[in-house]
Design an enzyme around this catalytic site. Structure first.
Site: not given
Length: 303
Positions: A238-239, A242
């Site tokens: 997920h990170e 980003h």
């Protein structure tokens, strides 16, 4: 087109951090803790503009584009632990965690033609101040490796939100820096009447300008980690999304047709972040499709 994906940003608007109750289990002992999901900040205007342009181009395509080439990202893992937690991250354990996390990243991003490799073994630092995220700048100044195109993952044993006082009963799953430009172009005036285009040069910013680049991840979320329901390495997935420039699927928290959400045309509109893994969740009943609970950029549990 994918060049914009591999860079970070010092962002402007702070996103609210959603907190839930979780269970941390080490050596057979479980305890309830408060878990904050993701503290990555909202995209700045420049990144939103790029997203808008890419989204418009995507809508014009009649067929789904094929991945034209593959990208391999040099990735550096940094284990940063407190004195009290050092016994949980002995060499053999760190190697197992790192291998499993790298595999989770490669599995998740393979459909996009992106792979990750570790040029060197993970670093290991025992520093309670850094492990609790009490001095992010000092940690990254000392540990960051590679160039701006390299991914650095800081795997902290007791990660807290930036600027927050450390609370041993509260943990942050992760956050990351988003893309921005690290080059600047300057153009000279035309050298003469017959010169129609000025000479331009592009220079890269100094490494000190992007020292915070990278992702901070709670080490307990790595595959086989101690954070129940968030222990398959998908927090890092997920990170890293980003870091590539991806937004939350619920970006904007709106069902309005005019709201771009995450700017990805095939992501169903979603007003609220997902908790758990609720089948049939539909926070925007007037829009096509159910909420994208299986999307890595939502807040669903790993399982």
């Amino acid at each position: 087109m994918l060049a914009f994906v591999a860079i970070f940003s010092l962002l402007l608007a702070v996103a609210p951090v959603e907190a839930r109750m979780g269970v941390l289990e080490n050596d057979g002992h479980a305890r309830s803790v408060e878990v904050s999901m993701c503290d990555t900040q909202h995209p700045d205007d420049a990144l939103r503009s790029i997203h808008s342009e890419l989204s418009a181009q995507q809508k014009l395509r009649k067929v789904k584009p094929r991945v034209p080439q593959t990208f391999t990202i040099d990735t550096y893992f940094h284990f940063v632990v407190t004195t009290d937690s050092a016994a949980l991250y002995l060499p053999e354990r760190r190697n197992l965690l790192a291998t499993a996390q790298l595999q989770a990243l490669n599995t998740a991003y393979a459909p996009a033609g992106i792979s990750f490799r570790l040029p060197v073994p993970p670093t290991y630092t025992v520093n309670t101040t850094w492990a609790t995220n009490s001095d992010d700048l000092a940690m990254k100044t000392a540990l960051r490796a590679g160039t701006y195109s390299s991914l650095n993952l800081y795997l902290q044993s007791n990660l807290s939100a930036p600027g927050a006082a450390y609370d041993p009963s509260s943990f942050l799953l992760g956050y990351c820096q988003m893309p921005t430009s690290t080059t600047r172009t300057s153009c000279l005036a035309a050298a003469g009447p017959n010169v129609t285009r000025p000479a331009c040069t592009t220079t890269s910013s100094a490494p000190t300008s992007y020292v915070r680049d990278g992702c901070n991840v709670l080490a307990a979320t790595m595959p086989g980690g101690a954070m129940r329901q968030y222990d398959q390495g998908k927090t890092a997935v997920h990170e890293v999304g980003h870091w590539f420039g991806l937004l939350h699927t619920f970006e904007g928290n709106s069902c309005a047709r005019a709201d771009p959400g995450d700017f990805v045309t095939d992501t169903p509109q979603e007003m609220t972040a997902t908790e758990g893994c609720p089948v049939g969740k539909d926070s925007c009943t007037g829009s096509v499709g159910l909420d994208p609970i299986s999307n890595f950029m939502d807040y669903s549990t790993d399982a």
